[in-house]
Design a protein around this motif. Structure first.
Motif, short mmCIF file in Angstrom:
data_model
loop_
_atom_site.label_atom_id
_atom_site.label_comp_id
_atom_site.label_asym_id
_atom_site.label_seq_id
_atom_site.Cartn_x
_atom_site.Cartn_y
_atom_site.Cartn_z
N UNK A 163 46.63 -2.90 95.78
CA UNK A 163 45.72 -3.87 95.06
C UNK A 163 44.63 -3.19 94.21
N UNK A 164 44.18 -1.84 94.80
CA UNK A 164 43.25 -1.24 93.91
C UNK A 164 43.82 0.36 93.72
N UNK A 165 43.87 0.95 92.63
CA UNK A 165 43.78 2.18 92.44
C UNK A 165 42.52 2.88 92.32
N UNK A 166 42.43 4.20 93.29
CA UNK A 166 41.03 4.62 93.29
C UNK A 166 41.31 5.98 93.02
N UNK A 167 40.33 6.70 92.14
CA UNK A 167 40.51 7.95 91.80
C UNK A 167 38.79 8.54 91.96
N UNK A 168 38.85 9.80 92.41
CA UNK A 168 37.46 10.36 92.55
C UNK A 168 37.74 11.94 92.23
N UNK A 169 36.59 12.25 91.29
CA UNK A 169 36.56 13.67 90.86
C UNK A 169 35.16 14.11 90.96
N UNK A 170 34.92 15.27 91.32
CA UNK A 170 33.43 15.99 91.35
C UNK A 170 33.61 17.14 90.58
N UNK A 171 32.27 17.25 89.96
CA UNK A 171 32.06 18.63 89.06
C UNK A 171 30.86 18.99 89.21
N UNK A 172 30.50 20.31 89.04
CA UNK A 172 29.11 20.85 88.95
C UNK A 172 28.60 20.87 87.78
N UNK A 173 27.33 20.34 87.67
CA UNK A 173 26.56 20.34 86.19
C UNK A 173 25.38 20.89 86.29
#
Length: 166
Positions: free
Chosen positions: A9-19
């Protein structure tokens, strides 16, 4: 940990990056599709969350666990730096560049960030928050999960992953 994402029912995506603090305004104008899983201790980490709803949903919670070596920044404190506060105040946008619905409530805990929505329309929702890599080591990242609070059979989650902080 689960090795694949699940869409019920939900598509979930997580990304992490250094800034870096200086590059934060430019980073807020983009979303990195791949992210990274390696950080240096002390890095400022920009976490991007994308949730896709195929039907209008009500009473939605997004539960985003953090790896043990990362702490979410609570930008409500007066001691938060100007760049971090600007990141928190930036309005999320949908795919067409229009304002997207923001969470009605946000909770920052030691081990997770919770986002609550009264309603989510059909489409892509994107939000982000800042964290800091604090402790060296390899850490498991449990799946990020979105679900309807009163319809737990409607949910989605990311795969689990591993991050390394050097």
């Amino acid at each position: 940990l689960p090795t694949s994402a699940l869409d019920r029912g939900f598509f979930v995506k997580k990304t992490m990056r250094a800034v870096s603090p200086d590059a934060l305004p430019a980073a807020l104008r983009t979303a990195d599709a791949r992210g990274t899983s390696t950080f240096a201790a002390g890095d400022l980490v920009l976490v991007d969350l994308h949730v896709i709803a195929t039907e209008p949903r009500r009473q939605v919670v997004v539960d985003d666990p953090l790896p043990a070596g990362v702490e979410a920044m609570d930008t409500r404190f007066a001691t938060t730096g100007g760049a971090a506060r600007a990141a928190a105040d930036a309005e999320p946008e949908d795919d067409e560049g229009k304002g997207a619905p923001g969470p009605t409530h946000r909770e920052v805990h030691d081990d997770r960030v919770l986002l609550f929505f009264e309603s989510l329309p059909v489409g892509v929702f994107h939000t982000r928050y800042l964290a800091r890599a604090t402790t060296r080591g390899r850490f498991l990242v449990p799946p990020t999960r979105a679900e309807c609070m009163y319809e737990p059979e409607v949910f989605g989650r990311t795969a689990g992953q591993v991050v390394e902080i050097r």
